[in-house]
Scaffold this motif. Structure first.
Motif, PDB file in Angstrom:
ATOM      1  N   GLN A   1     -14.645  -2.120  -5.017  1.00 42.68           N
ATOM      2  CA  GLN A   1     -14.223  -2.627  -3.712  1.00 42.68           C
ATOM      3  C   GLN A   1     -12.708  -2.568  -3.568  1.00 42.68           C
ATOM      4  O   GLN A   1     -12.187  -2.203  -2.508  1.00 42.68           O
ATOM      5  N   SER A   2     -11.995  -2.916  -4.626  1.00 43.98           N
ATOM      6  CA  SER A   2     -10.531  -2.872  -4.609  1.00 43.98           C
ATOM      7  C   SER A   2     -10.036  -1.447  -4.379  1.00 43.98           C
ATOM      8  O   SER A   2      -9.108  -1.225  -3.591  1.00 43.98           O
ATOM      9  N   GLN A   3     -10.636  -0.480  -5.043  1.00 43.84           N
ATOM     10  CA  GLN A   3     -10.239   0.916  -4.877  1.00 43.84           C
ATOM     11  C   GLN A   3     -10.513   1.409  -3.464  1.00 43.84           C
ATOM     12  O   GLN A   3      -9.718   2.153  -2.889  1.00 43.84           O
ATOM     13  N   MET A   4     -11.625   0.976  -2.875  1.00 41.28           N
ATOM     14  CA  MET A   4     -11.937   1.360  -1.498  1.00 41.28           C
ATOM     15  C   MET A   4     -10.891   0.795  -0.537  1.00 41.28           C
ATOM     16  O   MET A   4     -10.429   1.485   0.375  1.00 41.28           O
TER      17      MET A   4
ATOM     18  N   LYS B   1      -7.761  -0.060  -1.266  1.00 34.72           N
ATOM     19  CA  LYS B   1      -6.487   0.622  -1.504  1.00 34.72           C
ATOM     20  C   LYS B   1      -6.444   1.957  -0.775  1.00 34.72           C
ATOM     21  O   LYS B   1      -5.389   2.379  -0.310  1.00 34.72           O
ATOM     22  N   GLY B   2      -7.585   2.601  -0.673  1.00 35.65           N
ATOM     23  CA  GLY B   2      -7.657   3.899  -0.016  1.00 35.65           C
ATOM     24  C   GLY B   2      -7.341   3.853   1.466  1.00 35.65           C
ATOM     25  O   GLY B   2      -6.908   4.848   2.044  1.00 35.65           O
ATOM     26  N   VAL B   3      -7.556   2.715   2.100  1.00 30.63           N
ATOM     27  CA  VAL B   3      -7.306   2.606   3.545  1.00 30.63           C
ATOM     28  C   VAL B   3      -6.088   1.743   3.868  1.00 30.63           C
ATOM     29  O   VAL B   3      -5.730   1.594   5.033  1.00 30.63           O
ATOM     30  N   LEU B   4      -5.454   1.201   2.869  1.00 33.31           N
ATOM     31  CA  LEU B   4      -4.343   0.271   3.066  1.00 33.31           C
ATOM     32  C   LEU B   4      -3.207   0.871   3.891  1.00 33.31           C
ATOM     33  O   LEU B   4      -2.741   0.288   4.876  1.00 33.31           O
ATOM     34  N   GLU B   5      -2.744   2.043   3.513  1.00 32.41           N
ATOM     35  CA  GLU B   5      -1.633   2.686   4.203  1.00 32.41           C
ATOM     36  C   GLU B   5      -1.981   2.934   5.669  1.00 32.41           C
ATOM     37  O   GLU B   5      -1.171   2.676   6.566  1.00 32.41           O
ATOM     38  N   PHE B   6      -3.193   3.426   5.922  1.00 33.50           N
ATOM     39  CA  PHE B   6      -3.634   3.696   7.287  1.00 33.50           C
ATOM     40  C   PHE B   6      -3.670   2.406   8.108  1.00 33.50           C
ATOM     41  O   PHE B   6      -3.227   2.376   9.253  1.00 33.50           O
ATOM     42  N   CYS B   7      -4.175   1.330   7.520  1.00 35.65           N
ATOM     43  CA  CYS B   7      -4.246   0.052   8.236  1.00 35.65           C
ATOM     44  C   CYS B   7      -2.857  -0.486   8.555  1.00 35.65           C
ATOM     45  O   CYS B   7      -2.609  -0.969   9.673  1.00 35.65           O
ATOM     46  N   ILE B   8      -1.952  -0.412   7.618  1.00 38.35           N
ATOM     47  CA  ILE B   8      -0.579  -0.905   7.840  1.00 38.35           C
ATOM     48  C   ILE B   8       0.109  -0.078   8.923  1.00 38.35           C
ATOM     49  O   ILE B   8       0.743  -0.629   9.825  1.00 38.35           O
ATOM     50  N   LEU B   9      -0.039   1.231   8.859  1.00 39.42           N
ATOM     51  CA  LEU B   9       0.552   2.076   9.891  1.00 39.42           C
ATOM     52  C   LEU B   9      -0.082   1.801  11.255  1.00 39.42           C
ATOM     53  O   LEU B   9       0.600   1.853  12.283  1.00 39.42           O
ATOM     54  N   SER B  10      -1.370   1.491  11.273  1.00 40.66           N
ATOM     55  CA  SER B  10      -2.054   1.163  12.527  1.00 40.66           C
ATOM     56  C   SER B  10      -1.456  -0.082  13.166  1.00 40.66           C
ATOM     57  O   SER B  10      -1.280  -0.145  14.389  1.00 40.66           O
TER      58      SER B  10
ATOM     59  N   GLU C   1      -6.504 -11.503   8.935  1.00 40.22           N
ATOM     60  CA  GLU C   1      -7.443 -11.698  10.035  1.00 40.22           C
ATOM     61  C   GLU C   1      -8.565 -10.661   9.993  1.00 40.22           C
ATOM     62  O   GLU C   1      -9.693 -10.948  10.388  1.00 40.22           O
ATOM     63  N   ALA C   2      -8.250  -9.475   9.518  1.00 39.82           N
ATOM     64  CA  ALA C   2      -9.236  -8.397   9.403  1.00 39.82           C
ATOM     65  C   ALA C   2      -9.978  -8.434   8.068  1.00 39.82           C
ATOM     66  O   ALA C   2     -10.736  -7.528   7.752  1.00 39.82           O
ATOM     67  N   LYS C   3      -9.738  -9.486   7.283  1.00 42.97           N
ATOM     68  CA  LYS C   3     -10.372  -9.656   5.964  1.00 42.97           C
ATOM     69  C   LYS C   3      -9.924  -8.605   4.959  1.00 42.97           C
ATOM     70  O   LYS C   3     -10.664  -8.215   4.063  1.00 42.97           O
ATOM     71  N   LEU C   4      -8.698  -8.128   5.128  1.00 42.63           N
ATOM     72  CA  LEU C   4      -8.088  -7.191   4.181  1.00 42.63           C
ATOM     73  C   LEU C   4      -6.824  -7.831   3.627  1.00 42.63           C
ATOM     74  O   LEU C   4      -5.706  -7.510   4.030  1.00 42.63           O
ATOM     75  N   ASP C   5      -7.006  -8.761   2.728  1.00 47.51           N
ATOM     76  CA  ASP C   5      -5.872  -9.491   2.172  1.00 47.51           C
ATOM     77  C   ASP C   5      -4.942  -8.546   1.425  1.00 47.51           C
ATOM     78  O   ASP C   5      -5.376  -7.644   0.716  1.00 47.51           O
ATOM     79  N   ILE C   6      -3.639  -8.789   1.615  1.00 51.16           N
ATOM     80  CA  ILE C   6      -2.618  -8.005   0.940  1.00 51.16           C
ATOM     81  C   ILE C   6      -1.506  -8.958   0.516  1.00 51.16           C
ATOM     82  O   ILE C   6      -1.166  -9.885   1.249  1.00 51.16           O
ATOM     83  N   LEU C   7      -0.984  -8.747  -0.648  1.00 48.28           N
ATOM     84  CA  LEU C   7       0.105  -9.580  -1.158  1.00 48.28           C
ATOM     85  C   LEU C   7       1.447  -8.964  -0.794  1.00 48.28           C
ATOM     86  O   LEU C   7       1.576  -7.749  -0.631  1.00 48.28           O
ATOM     87  N   GLU C   8       2.462  -9.812  -0.687  1.00 50.11           N
ATOM     88  CA  GLU C   8       3.813  -9.319  -0.413  1.00 50.11           C
ATOM     89  C   GLU C   8       4.242  -8.295  -1.452  1.00 50.11           C
ATOM     90  O   GLU C   8       4.903  -7.316  -1.134  1.00 50.11           O
ATOM     91  N   GLY C   9       3.854  -8.532  -2.706  1.00 48.18           N
ATOM     92  CA  GLY C   9       4.215  -7.631  -3.799  1.00 48.18           C
ATOM     93  C   GLY C   9       3.581  -6.258  -3.667  1.00 48.18           C
ATOM     94  O   GLY C   9       4.017  -5.309  -4.322  1.00 48.18           O
ATOM     95  N   THR C  10       2.569  -6.145  -2.842  1.00 42.72           N
ATOM     96  CA  THR C  10       1.948  -4.852  -2.546  1.00 42.72           C
ATOM     97  C   THR C  10       2.561  -4.256  -1.286  1.00 42.72           C
ATOM     98  O   THR C  10       2.838  -3.060  -1.218  1.00 42.72           O
TER      99      THR C  10
END
Length: 112
Positions: free
Chosen positions: A7-10, A12-21, A39-48
């Motif tokens: 799940q974590s790897q999945m 990570k695969g969309v993280l960049e796209f979501c942030i750019l969105s 809010e979208a249930k895609l938690d991300i840490l500041e360190g990431t």
């Protein structure tokens, strides 16, 4: 096999796209990006997030401006560059192709 790792790897695969969105919708402050991701249930840490934003800025996909804050240090607001817009369109096309392929493969067979 560990489902958490998969799940974590999945994600990570969309993280960049979501942030750019998020940034594509308008100038964004990092804590706002984190909040929208939560809010979208895609938690991300500041360190990431911060290293990713720096990498995208160094690739000239993002730019930023400093805004003075009355409640602390200046804030860095990110926006997309023209190069970033082009990159985003390519990512969006890739995402749509991938999502359609996965949808096709995960649906029950239908008689045609």
């Amino acid at each position: 096999m560990n489902i958490d790792n998969t799940q974590s790897q999945m994600r990570k695969g969309v993280l960049e796209f979501c942030i750019l969105s998020i940034i594509k919708q308008g100038e964004a402050y990092p804590s706002d990006i984190i909040e929208k991701m939560k809010e979208a249930k895609l938690d991300i840490l500041e360190g990431t997030l911060y290293p990713l934003l720096t990498r995208l800025k160094n690739a000239e996909l993002l730019t930023y401006r400093w805004v003075e804050s009355s409640s602390g240090p200046p804030r860095k607001y990110f926006s997309m560059t023209e190069k970033g817009e082009t990159f985003y369109r390519d990512l969006e096309n890739t995402w749509n192709e991938l999502a359609n392929a996965v949808h096709q493969l995960t649906q029950p067979n239908t008689i045609q």
